[in-house]
Design a protein around this motif. Structure first.
Motif, short mmCIF file in Angstrom:
data_model
loop_
_atom_site.label_atom_id
_atom_site.label_comp_id
_atom_site.label_asym_id
_atom_site.label_seq_id
_atom_site.Cartn_x
_atom_site.Cartn_y
_atom_site.Cartn_z
N ARG A 7 0.92 -1.16 -0.30
CA ARG A 7 -0.12 -0.08 -0.53
C ARG A 7 0.73 1.01 0.42
O ARG A 7 0.38 2.12 -0.76
N GLU A 8 1.75 1.22 0.79
CA GLU A 8 2.75 2.59 1.08
C GLU A 8 3.73 2.59 -0.72
O GLU A 8 3.94 4.06 -1.06
N VAL A 9 3.83 1.56 -1.32
CA VAL A 9 4.39 1.70 -2.17
C VAL A 9 3.57 2.17 -3.37
O VAL A 9 3.53 2.79 -4.04
N ILE A 10 2.19 1.69 -3.65
CA ILE A 10 1.18 2.36 -4.91
C ILE A 10 1.19 3.62 -3.84
O ILE A 10 0.50 4.38 -4.91
N ALA A 11 0.82 4.31 -3.04
CA ALA A 11 0.45 5.52 -2.53
C ALA A 11 1.08 6.62 -3.00
O ALA A 11 2.02 7.78 -3.43
N LEU A 12 2.65 6.04 -4.10
CA LEU A 12 3.49 6.57 -4.29
C LEU A 12 3.65 6.95 -5.86
O LEU A 12 3.98 7.86 -6.09
N PHE A 13 2.39 6.28 -6.35
CA PHE A 13 2.51 6.38 -7.42
C PHE A 13 0.44 7.13 -7.68
O PHE A 13 0.15 7.53 -8.65
N VAL A 14 -0.42 7.18 -6.60
CA VAL A 14 -1.73 7.25 -7.11
C VAL A 14 -1.83 8.94 -5.57
O VAL A 14 -0.89 8.49 -4.66
N ARG A 15 -2.88 9.53 -6.26
CA ARG A 15 -2.90 10.25 -5.02
C ARG A 15 -4.40 9.70 -4.28
O ARG A 15 -5.50 9.27 -4.93
N GLU A 16 -5.13 9.93 -2.78
CA GLU A 16 -5.76 9.36 -2.21
C GLU A 16 -6.98 10.70 -1.61
O GLU A 16 -5.99 10.90 -0.12
N ASP A 17 -7.90 10.79 -0.75
CA ASP A 17 -8.40 11.72 -0.69
C ASP A 17 -10.11 11.19 -0.44
O ASP A 17 -10.49 10.42 -1.18
N ASP A 18 -10.36 11.51 1.03
CA ASP A 18 -10.73 10.30 1.23
C ASP A 18 -12.36 11.18 0.14
O ASP A 18 -13.68 9.94 -0.05
N ASP A 19 -12.33 12.02 -0.10
CA ASP A 19 -13.71 11.82 -1.17
C ASP A 19 -13.94 11.82 -2.75
O ASP A 19 -14.73 12.05 -3.69
N MET A 20 -12.55 11.20 -2.70
CA MET A 20 -12.15 10.64 -4.96
C MET A 20 -13.05 9.69 -5.27
O MET A 20 -13.25 8.68 -4.71
N THR A 21 -13.58 9.74 -6.74
CA THR A 21 -13.81 8.75 -7.25
C THR A 21 -12.57 7.71 -7.78
O THR A 21 -11.59 8.44 -7.60
N ILE A 22 -13.26 6.67 -8.26
CA ILE A 22 -11.92 6.27 -9.05
C ILE A 22 -11.01 6.23 -9.72
O ILE A 22 -10.07 5.84 -9.82
N GLY A 23 -11.77 7.15 -10.28
CA GLY A 23 -11.19 7.64 -11.43
C GLY A 23 -10.08 8.56 -11.53
O GLY A 23 -9.54 9.33 -12.56
N GLN A 24 -10.21 9.66 -10.13
CA GLN A 24 -9.36 10.68 -9.55
C GLN A 24 -8.24 10.17 -8.92
O GLN A 24 -7.27 10.78 -8.76
N TYR A 25 -8.49 9.21 -8.96
CA TYR A 25 -6.77 7.87 -8.18
C TYR A 25 -6.09 8.57 -9.05
O TYR A 25 -4.56 8.55 -8.12
N PHE A 26 -5.17 8.45 -9.70
CA PHE A 26 -4.52 8.67 -10.87
C PHE A 26 -4.14 9.17 -11.02
O PHE A 26 -4.50 10.86 -11.88
#
Length: 103
Positions: A83-102
């Motif tokens: 999960r930490e590795v993935i977090a280096l490549f994607v942005r994650e906010d509480d109100d985001m939809t799946i299309g906004q992650y990358f």
């Protein structure tokens, strides 16, 4: 870890699922980790000098979610989670939809 603080084993939730799915495997709970044929700490560890690419490759090739970062005496320094590795490549906010992650 052993008496010197060196890493000696890893038991994951994946391992436990195998035991819980097959009641005959409950005898495994009493076996020492060293008795298992496919027990290799190398696939669960990396060094502080390993690259991010090395870490990603090891996580992928061994189908694991965590690596122990160990020092020269095999003592754990920290854990690197997938999960930490993935977090280096994607942005994650509480109100985001799946299309906004990358990013």
């Amino acid at each position: 870890v052993d008496e010197q603080g060196a890493l000696v084993g890893n038991v994951s939730t994946h391992d436990l699922r195998h035991v819980l799915r097959d009641g005959a495997k409950f005898v495994w709970l009493g076996k020492a980790l060293e008795k298992f044929e496919d027990f290799s700490l190398n696939k669960f560890t990396c060094k502080p000098t390993d690259t991010l690419g090395d870490v990603i490759t090891k996580l992928h090739d061994n189908n694991i979610r965590r690596l122990y970062v160990v020092d020269e005496k095999n003592r754990p320094i920290k854990v690197v989670a997938l999960r930490e590795v993935i977090a280096l490549f994607v942005r994650e906010d509480d109100d985001m939809t799946i299309g906004q992650y990358f990013v």
